[in-house]
Design a protein around this motif. Structure first.
Motif, PDB file in Angstrom:
ATOM      1  N   LEU A   1       7.919   4.113 -16.590  1.00 35.71           N
ATOM      2  CA  LEU A   1       7.323   2.846 -16.179  1.00 35.71           C
ATOM      3  C   LEU A   1       7.696   2.509 -14.743  1.00 35.71           C
ATOM      4  CD1 LEU A   1       7.957   0.479 -19.244  1.00 35.71           C
ATOM      5  CD2 LEU A   1       5.881   1.784 -18.713  1.00 35.71           C
ATOM      6  N   VAL A   2       6.697   2.133 -13.944  1.00 37.51           N
ATOM      7  CA  VAL A   2       7.018   1.445 -12.705  1.00 37.51           C
ATOM      8  C   VAL A   2       7.712   0.146 -13.084  1.00 37.51           C
ATOM      9  CG1 VAL A   2       6.075   0.234 -10.700  1.00 37.51           C
ATOM     10  CG2 VAL A   2       5.091   2.412 -11.415  1.00 37.51           C
ATOM     11  N   MET A   3       8.828  -0.153 -12.431  1.00 35.09           N
ATOM     12  CA  MET A   3       9.546  -1.396 -12.712  1.00 35.09           C
ATOM     13  C   MET A   3       9.926  -1.987 -11.356  1.00 35.09           C
ATOM     14  SD  MET A   3      10.271  -2.982 -15.594  1.00 35.09           S
ATOM     15  CE  MET A   3      10.398  -1.726 -16.859  1.00 35.09           C
ATOM     16  N   THR A   4       9.159  -2.980 -10.936  1.00 35.48           N
ATOM     17  CA  THR A   4       9.344  -3.528  -9.594  1.00 35.48           C
ATOM     18  C   THR A   4       9.449  -5.045  -9.654  1.00 35.48           C
ATOM     19  OG1 THR A   4       8.463  -3.467  -7.325  1.00 35.48           O
ATOM     20  CG2 THR A   4       6.872  -3.747  -9.110  1.00 35.48           C
TER      21      THR A   4
ATOM     22  N   PRO B   1       0.782  -1.242   0.000  1.00 38.50           N
ATOM     23  CA  PRO B   1       0.000   0.000   0.000  1.00 38.50           C
ATOM     24  C   PRO B   1       0.813   1.292   0.000  1.00 38.50           C
ATOM     25  CG  PRO B   1      -0.087  -1.067   2.152  1.00 38.50           C
ATOM     26  CD  PRO B   1       0.564  -2.038   1.223  1.00 38.50           C
ATOM     27  N   HIS B   2       2.024   1.292   0.596  1.00 39.19           N
ATOM     28  CA  HIS B   2       2.733   2.558   0.753  1.00 39.19           C
ATOM     29  C   HIS B   2       4.191   2.541   0.312  1.00 39.19           C
ATOM     30  CE1 HIS B   2      -0.481   2.662   3.930  1.00 39.19           C
ATOM     31  NE2 HIS B   2      -0.689   3.842   3.368  1.00 39.19           N
ATOM     32  N   LYS B   3       4.858   1.428   0.399  1.00 41.52           N
ATOM     33  CA  LYS B   3       6.296   1.388   0.119  1.00 41.52           C
ATOM     34  C   LYS B   3       6.575   1.885  -1.295  1.00 41.52           C
ATOM     35  CE  LYS B   3      10.293  -1.669   0.629  1.00 41.52           C
ATOM     36  NZ  LYS B   3      10.735  -3.055   0.922  1.00 41.52           N
ATOM     37  N   ALA B   4       7.640   2.684  -1.428  1.00 45.49           N
ATOM     38  CA  ALA B   4       7.927   3.336  -2.705  1.00 45.49           C
ATOM     39  C   ALA B   4       8.154   2.326  -3.821  1.00 45.49           C
ATOM     40  CB  ALA B   4       9.161   4.231  -2.555  1.00 45.49           C
ATOM     41  N   LEU B   5       7.758   2.716  -5.026  1.00 44.73           N
ATOM     42  CA  LEU B   5       7.966   1.920  -6.230  1.00 44.73           C
ATOM     43  C   LEU B   5       9.018   2.612  -7.100  1.00 44.73           C
ATOM     44  CD1 LEU B   5       4.206   1.268  -7.027  1.00 44.73           C
ATOM     45  CD2 LEU B   5       5.858  -0.484  -6.315  1.00 44.73           C
ATOM     46  N   ALA B   6       9.927   1.830  -7.671  1.00 43.80           N
ATOM     47  CA  ALA B   6      10.964   2.393  -8.545  1.00 43.80           C
ATOM     48  C   ALA B   6      10.394   2.667  -9.930  1.00 43.80           C
ATOM     49  CB  ALA B   6      12.146   1.433  -8.642  1.00 43.80           C
TER      50      ALA B   6
END
Length: 822
Positions: free
Chosen positions: A348-351, A261-266
């Motif tokens: 792009l989010v890349m996780t 829910p909150h942790k940052a996304l690269a």
């Protein structure tokens, strides 16, 4: 006839010299100097023989370390002079076939991001590799993730099943071509293939993929991303989940599916120019982003039109954003398609593609099975990944503005592993030791000779799949290095899975086992990396570590003489209660309540009952925070009674828990959804105030001298907490957060100065996860220097638990040398 001035020598070169274009470099250098001889890969390194005029041989040996290929690193060069061989005179220099045996001393290259030359090939419509998603050369591409064993040749990689076409074979065999013996070399005619599938489709590749078909596949993937879908993409060291970072709905859907829910996304951006449009980049940030390793770099967000076009859901807790540039040709090819007719640079989010707490997906079938609930489509290929490796995460070094500085690691993996750490305390004949690591952010470490090899980030050992990954990494690293440990060193905590693994293995294989206290291992890691073997101090600041007295440590001042294998604790944060035990880690409001009770203040803070300050980030006033306020108010009377009776309220000296308590007191994080969330919000809140040039005056007032037994200086947590309350009441939450960071840094520095006067040590190692707080990592060294002390920060490894296994291994090496074994 040989020339009367000819000389001959044999050189054995060790280091990162295989799979990085070193042999063709040697070939070209030898040809330029008119030398005869040969060069080849062996299990001991690269062996070369040189014969020619003495001046030319000496010039060659001077140029060798000065003109290395971009990815090569020399660890040693051993020269043996030989009598000239008449048969060699005037013969052309040769590259000979690799030879191997057990017990090698070769360093395997990490995986490297795509180079500028290969990008040009991919973007040239006249080039055979135009748009090809597996383009590489000796200066870039996969290494560690596709390697089974040494010597590093195509037959020992996952490229063995792709026979070279005539064109690639010609490049591979030409010493003057940059693809000479580039083991993953391939093209659309002979290399891996790319295809797109949905849930209902089979994972088998099509019979043949033409360049045009591959381009169509990438366009289909790009269309899915533009439409807000989530794509599972087979990357370099495992699968990644991607979505459009500019679409709130796509990012929200990804968070929901990953239970994050909150942790940052690269975020991946196409190039440095796009990164500059979104973030305030220093030269050090740019140098990291553009480096061959291409880690995720934590960059300060720029507020403006371009930055506001990104979804605010990407990093709601922090003012920084993890940015990376395309590091594989597949990423580059996808971005090239996305960039066609785009109004803004694609983002792009890349996780990592995994369920929460589990390791990365590796294979196609595994991804289709495990990621079915997360991804809408799958971009697959048929080059096997042999080793799971996540993306590295780094910031710039605290206080750094220079482009040449090292990364300050938060997570060390792709691009840097298995690069070794040189050890001043060990020689070439040193035995092999295994450091088993910690429980969270686990790594393990193997020593070989004078080097320590710390594994890639493994994750938190809280479930069976991640523990299996831990075992997988251990087996692969041992096989790759061709070593077996003669001693195991683990954490003191008996319930850590890493400690249980070490116990079981020691029992099965009849190996000695040492247990080293968590914070002593932190101290040993930094001191071993910095080569400080004599007496030094260490401030170890983290969340949790089992102490030798059975209590929960986490804010310790240690004196350690690594060379003599001795350590003792000289100071700490004054302990406070954890009401409810581990529940207090997930609910920081309990910690604030405990410190309020310690100060005999029973009223609830206004920040728990009122709406948060309107100047705080909007994301912090979410439903979770409102629910937490209600729960805190309802449960407070029961918690107070637990504290008064001492029921289920163990004491801790944890610096991480002190950060949590202050964040809760200021009303910005009463419960957490990921580790470190409260401290991250507190650091961001401090950034909203004016930054001081130094810690505030009067911080010595928070230091308490030893009072009987134990003989420890203490930083008074309750007094620091009371100062936060007073600052918040008079100057607001942001000023209180900023001053807390400064007072804590100043108090710790005063405590270190007292210990320095007592021990005569001037060096102070800084370790523990709290040092990943950029503000503390800047203020604390500054405060130490103000006392004439010399701060030591880790450069090669993270300061947190990801680097702890090095300390265990270094301690074990000294124990073997001094024969201090159980």
């Amino acid at each position: 006839m040989k020339n009367a001035t000819d000389i001959r020598c044999r050189c054995l070169v060790g280091g990162q010299v295989q799979g990085v274009g070193f042999r063709p470099f040697v070939y070209r250098l030898a040809v330029e100097e008119g030398l005869s001889g040969q060069v080849g890969n062996t299990s001991d390194g690269v062996c070369l023989e040189l014969q020619g005029e003495a001046a030319a041989v000496e010039r060659f040996l001077r140029r060798l370390p000065e003109e290395l290929p971009p990815l090569a690193r020399l660890a040693r060069l051993e020269r043996t002079d030989l009598p000239p061989d008449p048969a060699l005179s005037g013969t052309p220099f040769q590259i000979v076939q690799s030879t191997g045996r057990s017990g090698h001393s070769v360093l395997v290259s990490p995986d490297m991001g795509i180079c500028a030359d290969c990008l040009r090939d991919m973007r040239d419509p006249r080039n055979p590799r135009f748009g090809y998603a597996f383009t590489n050369c000796t200066n870039c591409g996969p290494r560690y993730t596709i390697t089974r064993s040494i010597p590093y040749d195509r037959a020992t990689t996952s490229m063995a099943c792709f026979p070279l076409c005539p064109r690639c074979a010609a490049e591979y065999g030409d010493p003057l071509d940059r693809r000479f013996h580039a083991q993953p070399v391939a093209c659309p005619e002979c290399g891996p293939r790319l295809w797109l599938v949905t849930h209902a489709q089979d994972s088998a590749p099509p019979a043949r993929v033409t360049p045009g078909a591959a381009r169509t596949t990438l366009r289909q993937a790009a269309d899915l991303l533009r439409n807000g879908d989530i794509l599972a993409l087979k990357g370099l060291g495992g699968f990644q989940l991607a979505c459009d970072a500019r679409q709130d709905a796509a990012v929200a859907r990804l968070r929901e599916r990953k239970s994050r829910p909150h942790k940052a996304l690269a975020v991946m951006l196409p190039d440095g120019e796009a990164a500059r449009g979104l973030c305030d980049l220093s030269p050090a940030h740019e140098a990291l982003l553009l480096s061959p390793e291409k880690p995720i770099v934590l960059c300060p967000l720029r507020r403006g039109a371009a930055a506001d076009a990104l979804s605010p859901l990407l990093a709601p807790d922090t003012g920084t954003l993890g940015i990376m540039l395309p590091y594989t040709p597949l990423h580059a090819a996808l971005f090239d398609v996305l960039d066609e007719d785009a109004a803004l640079p694609p983002a792009l989010v890349m996780t990592s593609a995994n369920a929460r707490g589990e390791p990365l997906c590796l294979g196609n079938r595994e991804a289709l099975s495990r990621l079915g609930a997360q991804a809408d489509a799958f971009l697959l290929h048929n080059r096997d990944i042999l080793v799971r490796v996540d993306d590295s995460v780094a910031g710039v070094f605290p206080g750094s503005t220079d482009a040449g500085n090292q990364p300050f690691f938060h997570r060390r993996a792709r691009g840097y592993v298995p690069r070794p750490v040189p050890l001043a305390l060990a020689g070439e004949d040193a035995p092999t030791v295994c450091g088993a690591g910690a429980e969270l952010k686990a790594t393990l470490c193997l020593t070989r000779g004078g080097y320590a090899f710390v594994s890639q980030h493994i994750g938190d050992l809280e479930n069976l799949p991640t523990f299996r990954f831990y075992e997988e990494v251990s087996a692969h690293l041992e096989n790759l290095l061709e070593v077996r440990p003669q001693l195991l060193v683990c954490d003191l905590h008996p319930d850590f899975l890493s400690a249980r693994w070490a116990e079981d293995r020691a029992r099965r294989e009849g190996l000695p086992l040492l247990r080293l206290q968590h914070h002593a291992a932190h101290a040993a890691a930094v001191l071993a990396e910095c080569g400080e073997l004599d007496g030094a101090l260490a401030l170890c600041l983290d969340g949790t570590g089992l102490g030798e007295d059975g209590q929960i440590w986490g804010g310790e001042l240690i004196h350690m003489a690594l060379g003599d294998l001795s350590w003792r604790r000289l100071g700490r944060l004054r302990p406070f209660a954890l009401p409810g035990g581990e529940a207090a880690i997930r609910e920081p409001w309990r910690l604030a309540l405990a410190l309020r009770e310690q100060l005999a203040q029973t009223s609830l803070p206004a920040s728990w009952t009122d709406a948060p300050d309107r100047d705080l980030p909007a994301a912090w006033s979410d439903a979770l925070l409102h629910d937490a306020r209600a729960a805190a108010c309802a449960q407070a009377p029961m918690l107070r009674e637990m504290l008064r009776r001492g029921v289920n309220s163990p004491l801790t000296s944890s610096c991480g828990r002190l950060f949590d308590a202050v964040a809760a007191e200021l009303g910005i994080c009463l419960t957490t959804s990921y580790e470190g969330q409260a401290a991250i919000r507190l650091e961001r809140l401090a950034g909203l105030a004016t930054r001081p040039d130094a810690p505030p005056e009067g911080t010595e007032a928070f230091l308490r001298p030893p009072d009987g037994a134990p003989d420890l200086w203490e930083v008074d947590c309750a007094a620091l907490f009371a100062a936060v309350q007073a600052d918040a009441a008079t100057d607001g939450a942001a000023a209180a957060a900023l001053r807390f960071h400064g007072r804590l840094a100043g108090s710790l520095a005063h405590m270190a100065a007292q210990a320095a006067a007592r021990t005569g040590c001037r060096a102070v190692a800084l370790a523990g996860g709290c040092l990943q707080n950029a503000l503390l990592a800047r203020l604390l060294p500054q405060a130490l220097r103000g006392h004439g002390l010399r701060p030591l920060l880790p450069v090669e490894l993270p300061p947190g638990d990801g680097g702890l296994s090095l300390g265990q291994a270094a301690w074990g090496l000294r124990a073997l040398r001094l024969r201090q074994l159980p």
